[in-house]
Motif scaffolding. Structure first.
Motif, PDB file in Angstrom:
ATOM      1  N   CYS A  21      43.882  40.878  47.913  1.00 16.34           N
ATOM      2  CA  CYS A  21      43.551  40.065  48.987  1.00 16.34           C
ATOM      3  C   CYS A  21      44.918  39.890  49.614  1.00 16.34           C
ATOM      4  CB  CYS A  21      43.009  38.843  48.687  1.00 16.34           C
ATOM      5  SG  CYS A  21      43.883  37.774  47.560  1.00 16.34           S
TER       6      CYS A  21
ATOM      7  N   ASP B 272      41.803  41.195  41.671  1.00 18.46           N
ATOM      8  CA  ASP B 272      41.983  40.141  40.723  1.00 18.46           C
ATOM      9  C   ASP B 272      40.633  39.683  40.145  1.00 18.46           C
ATOM     10  OD1 ASP B 272      44.066  37.695  39.769  1.00 18.46           O
ATOM     11  OD2 ASP B 272      42.039  36.977  40.177  1.00 18.46           O
TER      12      ASP B 272
ATOM     13  N   CYS C  21      39.022  41.831  46.168  1.00 18.11           N
ATOM     14  CA  CYS C  21      40.269  41.656  45.721  1.00 18.11           C
ATOM     15  C   CYS C  21      40.075  42.271  44.325  1.00 18.11           C
ATOM     16  CB  CYS C  21      40.730  40.334  45.800  1.00 18.11           C
ATOM     17  SG  CYS C  21      42.478  40.157  45.050  1.00 18.11           S
TER      18      CYS C  21
HETATM   19 ZN   LIG Z   1      42.929  37.817  45.351  1.00 13.88          ZN
END
Ligand SMILES: [Zn+2]
Length: 188
Positions: free
Chosen positions: A165, A146, A144
């Motif tokens: 995600c 992030d 992901c």
């Molecule tokens: Zn994530």
């Protein structure tokens, strides 16, 4: 807040790895499997159907240990693969041992196609690690975007463009952050 398992990895092994929330953030990190109630929720959501016998406290703790061990060694191998690096030889050797052990104990239920069945949940998960590496296209394995999340997933989008995600979760936060930066930047 109540734990609701989010199965967004695209494979059981990735959903296991993703039972650690905020893995890349030392202070926020949460191990969902550390709690037996959550462990049971995750097993049920993942179709691993914890029977009452399996979930007696003593065997639940043993299962918890086995899953966490499998999760962490799987992560040690999958994370570098997801970010374009090579897994360490030692980690690969440990993972291989876990998988081999499960294969040794499994029974053959059909030969066409070749199908193995494990008797315990822990061994079923270990067998699925084996299947992951056999069946899946590792070029689609991603982390992901992030910076704190650390979840892994298989990008099955046609053009390989999935970044988050979950677009409702990490994707949304990133959009909100960009929006805020644009607007606070304009007024500064
Ligand atoms: Zn994530």
């Amino acid at each position: 807040m109540d734990y609701q398992p989010e199965l967004v990895g695209g494979h059981l092994v990735l959903d296991l790895v993703n039972t650690v929330a905020w893995r890349l953030h030392d202070r926020r990190r949460i191990d969902r499997l550390a709690d037996l109630v959550n462990l049971r929720k995750w097993l049920t959501a993942s179709g691993l159907d914890p029977s009452d016998r399996v979930m007696e406290v003593r065997s639940a703790v043993a299962l918890q240990d086995a899953l966490v061990q499998c999760r962490e060694i799987a992560y040690a191998v999958l994370h570098p693969l997801a970010v374009g690096a090579e897994p360490g030889a030692e980690d690969l050797a440990v993972l291989r041992e876990l998988v081999e052990d499960a294969v040794r104990k499994a029974s053959l239920v059909s030969s066409r196609p070749l199908t193995w069945r494990a008797d315990t949940i822990a061994d079923r998960v270990r067998l699925s690690v084996w299947r992951f590496f056999e069946d899946e296209d590792l070029n689609r394995l991603r982390q992901c975007d992030d910076g704190d999340c650390g979840w892994l997933f298989l990008d099955r989008s046609k053009n390989g463009s999935r970044r988050w995600c979950s677009s409702a979760d990490c994707g949304n936060r990133a959009r909100a952050r960009r929006h805020y930066q644009r607007h606070s930047g304009a007024s500064a």
